[in-house]
Design a protein around this motif. Structure first.
Motif, mmCIF file in Angstrom:
data_model
loop_
_atom_site.group_PDB
_atom_site.id
_atom_site.type_symbol
_atom_site.label_atom_id
_atom_site.label_comp_id
_atom_site.label_asym_id
_atom_site.label_seq_id
_atom_site.Cartn_x
_atom_site.Cartn_y
_atom_site.Cartn_z
ATOM 1 N N GLY A 177 0.840 -1.199 0.000
ATOM 2 C CA GLY A 177 0.000 0.000 0.000
ATOM 3 C C GLY A 177 0.872 1.245 0.000
ATOM 4 N N GLU B 238 -11.275 7.443 -3.795
ATOM 5 C CA GLU B 238 -10.806 7.753 -2.465
ATOM 6 C C GLU B 238 -9.284 7.789 -2.439
ATOM 7 O OE1 GLU B 238 -12.285 4.974 -3.448
ATOM 8 O OE2 GLU B 238 -11.616 3.203 -2.321
ATOM 9 N N PHE C 32 -5.794 6.664 -0.307
ATOM 10 C CA PHE C 32 -5.284 5.610 0.561
ATOM 11 C C PHE C 32 -4.123 6.192 1.370
ATOM 12 C CE2 PHE C 32 -7.481 1.938 -1.275
ATOM 13 C CZ PHE C 32 -7.963 2.497 -2.453
ATOM 14 N N TYR D 266 -13.940 8.573 6.770
ATOM 15 C CA TYR D 266 -12.751 7.813 7.122
ATOM 16 C C TYR D 266 -12.741 7.578 8.633
ATOM 17 C CZ TYR D 266 -10.409 8.585 2.594
ATOM 18 O OH TYR D 266 -10.061 8.591 1.267
ATOM 19 N N GLN E 43 -10.016 6.647 11.930
ATOM 20 C CA GLN E 43 -8.617 6.593 12.345
ATOM 21 C C GLN E 43 -8.538 5.988 13.738
ATOM 22 O OE1 GLN E 43 -6.549 10.340 13.026
ATOM 23 N NE2 GLN E 43 -4.618 9.450 12.322
ATOM 24 N N TYR E 44 -7.932 4.818 13.836
ATOM 25 C CA TYR E 44 -7.676 4.200 15.136
ATOM 26 C C TYR E 44 -6.384 4.778 15.702
ATOM 27 C CZ TYR E 44 -11.328 1.084 13.545
ATOM 28 O OH TYR E 44 -12.518 0.600 13.073
ATOM 29 N N GLN F 147 -2.639 5.225 14.029
ATOM 30 C CA GLN F 147 -2.709 4.624 12.699
ATOM 31 C C GLN F 147 -3.085 5.683 11.666
ATOM 32 O OE1 GLN F 147 -4.939 0.999 12.289
ATOM 33 N NE2 GLN F 147 -4.394 0.279 14.342
ATOM 34 N N LEU G 242 -5.477 6.808 8.174
ATOM 35 C CA LEU G 242 -6.917 6.831 7.947
ATOM 36 C C LEU G 242 -7.322 5.674 7.041
ATOM 37 C CD1 LEU G 242 -6.222 9.811 8.797
ATOM 38 C CD2 LEU G 242 -8.246 10.470 7.487
ATOM 39 N N GLN G 243 -8.503 5.131 7.333
ATOM 40 C CA GLN G 243 -9.034 3.996 6.571
ATOM 41 C C GLN G 243 -10.425 4.381 6.071
ATOM 42 O OE1 GLN G 243 -9.465 0.517 9.012
ATOM 43 N NE2 GLN G 243 -10.403 -0.703 7.412
ATOM 44 N N LEU G 244 -10.723 4.114 4.818
ATOM 45 C CA LEU G 244 -12.011 4.463 4.258
ATOM 46 C C LEU G 244 -13.116 3.598 4.849
ATOM 47 C CD1 LEU G 244 -13.458 6.210 2.038
ATOM 48 C CD2 LEU G 244 -13.327 4.151 0.612
#
Lengths: 113, 115
Positions: free
Chosen positions: A3, A101, A103, B36, B38-39, B42, B44-46
């Motif tokens: 990624g 989006e 990543f 998004y 965010q944990y 970490q 960002l995750q969609l």
């Protein structure tokens, strides 16, 4: 696939020192971005590269420079670090077409003393 | 210029309760909208995105959001909160005069889930 990867994960600098944050993506994305995240301010765009060979300023570019080294890599340079640049820096990538989006990488936590 | 407003910097819910995180946007043309998560420590995750197809969008981990043009809103909901949902959530918009290649983020809402 890894990624988006960023190095280093943590860094402490003294005022006036310089450093380069590295970012690489293995998704064959056209667009890449650098953000900073500060408490209560969300993410703010520093610079972005819509495609290989181009770079543009974002919302908060002062004190930073970028290089799109190739399609995979996009680096962020602080020439003379200031305490105001203490932040968490995120790199992101995107295919670059409408509706896509972004990543995100895991971030670099930078402290400037 | 486009902007995103997230009401409430912190939202607290009990485990099993409804989660509602609010997002309003300003845009002169129909935008693309994103949530998004965010944990801690970490990136960002969609969670989900709206790109002018169905107005009710389903995402990962049981979250969904509804695009309401008349209210310029894109609120995030989950019927039953889980402890693992504790995180920071960001709403973002692209398109319009910002251009589709850039995202404008809200300031985030931290979700706290108590047992």
């Amino acid at each position: 696939n890894a990624g988006v990867t960023q190095t280093p994960k943590f860094q402490v600098l003294k005022t006036g020192q310089s450093m380069t944050l590295q970012c690489a993506q293995d998704m064959n994305h056209n667009s890449m971005y650098w953000y900073r995240q500060d408490p209560g301010m969300g993410l703010r765009l520093i610079y972005y590269s819509a495609s290989e060979g181009t770079t543009d300023k974002g919302e908060v570019p002062n004190g930073y420079n970028v290089s799109r080294l190739n399609k995979r890599e996009f680096s962020l340079r602080l020439e003379s670090a200031a305490p105001s640049q203490t932040s968490v820096y995120f790199c992101a990538s995107s295919p670059g077409t409408s509706g896509n989006e972004q990543f995100f990488g895991p971030g670099t936590r930078l402290t400037v003393l | 210029a486009q902007s995103v407003t997230q009401l409430g910097s912190h939202v607290s819910v009990s485990e099993g309760a409804l989660v509602l995180l609010r997002c309003n946007y300003s845009s002169s043309v129909p935008p693309y909208l994103f949530w998004y998560v965010q944990y801690p420590n970490q990136g960002l995750q969609l969670l989900l995105k709206y790109t002018s197809a169905a107005t009710l969008v389903k995402g990962i981990n049981g979250f969904e959001a509804e695009f309401k043009k008349s209210e310029t809103s894109f609120h995030l909901t989950k019927p039953s909160a889980h402890m693992s949902d504790a995180a920071e959530y960001f709403c973002a918009v692209s398109g319009g005069d910002t251009g589709f290649q850039k995202l404008v983020f809200g300031t985030g809402t931290r979700l706290l889930v108590s047992p």
